[in-house]
Design an enzyme around this catalytic site. Structure first.
Site, PDB file in Angstrom:
ATOM      1  N   HIS A   1       1.149  -1.287   0.482  1.00  0.00           N
ATOM      2  CA  HIS A   1      -0.232   0.520   0.191  1.00  0.00           C
ATOM      3  C   HIS A   1       0.280   0.912   0.187  1.00  0.00           C
ATOM      4  O   HIS A   1       2.192   1.654   0.374  1.00  0.00           O
ATOM      5  CB  HIS A   1      -0.888   0.000   1.132  1.00  0.00           C
ATOM      6  CG  HIS A   1      -0.272  -0.298   2.303  1.00  0.00           C
ATOM      7  ND1 HIS A   1       0.668  -1.384   3.293  1.00  0.00           N
ATOM      8  CD2 HIS A   1       0.116   1.019   3.741  1.00  0.00           C
ATOM      9  CE1 HIS A   1       0.248  -1.051   4.111  1.00  0.00           C
ATOM     10  NE2 HIS A   1       1.137   0.318   4.724  1.00  0.00           N
TER      11      HIS A   1
ATOM     12  N   HIS B   1       0.250   5.688   1.295  1.00  0.00           N
ATOM     13  CA  HIS B   1      -0.085   6.209   2.047  1.00  0.00           C
ATOM     14  C   HIS B   1      -0.306   7.178   0.580  1.00  0.00           C
ATOM     15  O   HIS B   1       1.139   7.741   0.983  1.00  0.00           O
ATOM     16  CB  HIS B   1      -0.024   6.514   3.073  1.00  0.00           C
ATOM     17  CG  HIS B   1       0.738   5.104   4.285  1.00  0.00           C
ATOM     18  ND1 HIS B   1      -0.245   5.207   5.162  1.00  0.00           N
ATOM     19  CD2 HIS B   1       1.437   4.456   3.712  1.00  0.00           C
ATOM     20  CE1 HIS B   1       0.364   3.499   5.862  1.00  0.00           C
ATOM     21  NE2 HIS B   1       1.529   3.802   5.187  1.00  0.00           N
TER      22      HIS B   1
HETATM   23  P1  5GP Z   1       1.514   0.581   7.218  1.00  0.00           P
HETATM   24  O1  5GP Z   1       2.013   0.991   8.827  1.00  0.00           O
HETATM   25  O2  5GP Z   1       1.974  -0.729   7.229  1.00  0.00           O
HETATM   26  O3  5GP Z   1       2.754   1.157   6.492  1.00  0.00           O
HETATM   27  O4  5GP Z   1       0.072   0.911   7.646  1.00  0.00           O
HETATM   28  C1  5GP Z   1      -0.794   0.775   7.832  1.00  0.00           C
HETATM   29  C2  5GP Z   1      -2.403   1.141   7.917  1.00  0.00           C
HETATM   30  O5  5GP Z   1      -3.335   1.178   7.810  1.00  0.00           O
HETATM   31  C3  5GP Z   1      -2.294   2.431   8.571  1.00  0.00           C
HETATM   32  O6  5GP Z   1      -1.985   3.954   9.125  1.00  0.00           O
HETATM   33  C4  5GP Z   1      -3.467   1.927   9.682  1.00  0.00           C
HETATM   34  O7  5GP Z   1      -3.912   3.216  10.123  1.00  0.00           O
HETATM   35  C5  5GP Z   1      -3.978   1.006   8.780  1.00  0.00           C
HETATM   36  N1  5GP Z   1      -5.157   0.611   9.377  1.00  0.00           N
HETATM   37  C6  5GP Z   1      -4.564  -0.975   9.438  1.00  0.00           C
HETATM   38  N2  5GP Z   1      -5.591  -1.345   9.753  1.00  0.00           N
HETATM   39  C7  5GP Z   1      -6.677  -0.616   9.226  1.00  0.00           C
HETATM   40  C8  5GP Z   1      -8.404  -1.527   8.356  1.00  0.00           C
HETATM   41  O8  5GP Z   1      -8.659  -2.124   9.029  1.00  0.00           O
HETATM   42  N3  5GP Z   1      -8.884  -0.785   7.451  1.00  0.00           N
HETATM   43  C9  5GP Z   1      -8.203   0.832   7.330  1.00  0.00           C
HETATM   44  N4  5GP Z   1      -8.652   1.569   6.221  1.00  0.00           N
HETATM   45  N5  5GP Z   1      -6.797   0.664   7.672  1.00  0.00           N
HETATM   46  C10 5GP Z   1      -6.317   0.111   8.507  1.00  0.00           C
END
Ligand code: 5GP
Length: 139
Positions: A103, A105
């Protein structure tokens, strides 16, 4: 590298097993609001094809994802009345990755905005719905 887990939370969002505030969708990609936004309008873009992160992704898939990142970033800036944006992307836990489905951001930003910590507090559902609507309307 650890194998892709098809039961991760974003795979469940893609399957409709977990709700999300959709911003944009096409054949290969999906964009939705982050539930723990670091700024207002923080959204995420994911490919529908599963990969753990950027490192194991098919380059052809990456090309489609980055095109959606550009499209949604422009809409997030316009819809949220921002002036620019940050694009963030984490690979593996030591680098800050917490969900293991690729993903990107998108953080729309205005001069003077402060960015909250990564994976901080949950936002109100109604606020996320309103921000998703603003971004969708700017697509
Ligand atoms: P990472 O740390 O893997 O780059 O970011 C994962 C992102 O996913 C985080 O910013 C977190 O807030 C978001 N996130 C985690 N669980 C969920 C969820 O169930 N739904 C949504 N929409 N975002 C999520």
């Amino acid at each position: 590298m650890t194998a892709y887990d098809p039961n991760n939370i974003f795979a469940k969002i893609l399957k409709g097993e977990i709700p999300s505030h959709k911003v944009y969708e096409d054949e290969h990609t999906y964009a939705f609001m982050d539930v723990m936004p670091m700024v207002d309008g923080h959204c995420l873009v994911i490919p529908k094809q599963g990969s753990r992160n950027l490192l194991d992704a098919d380059p052809a898939v990456l090309a489609g994802v980055i095109a959606t990142v550009q499209k949604v970033a422009k809409a997030a800036i316009k819809g949220m009345g921002a002036e620019g944006c940050q694009i963030r992307q984490f690979n593996e836990a030591p680098a800050g990755q917490t969900v293991f489905h690729l993903h990107f951001h998108i953080l729309p930003l205005r001069t003077g905005d402060s960015v909250k910590p990564h994976v901080g507090g949950m936002a109100d559902n109604a606020v996320l719905a309103r921000h998703a609507e603003l971004i969708r309307a700017a697509l």
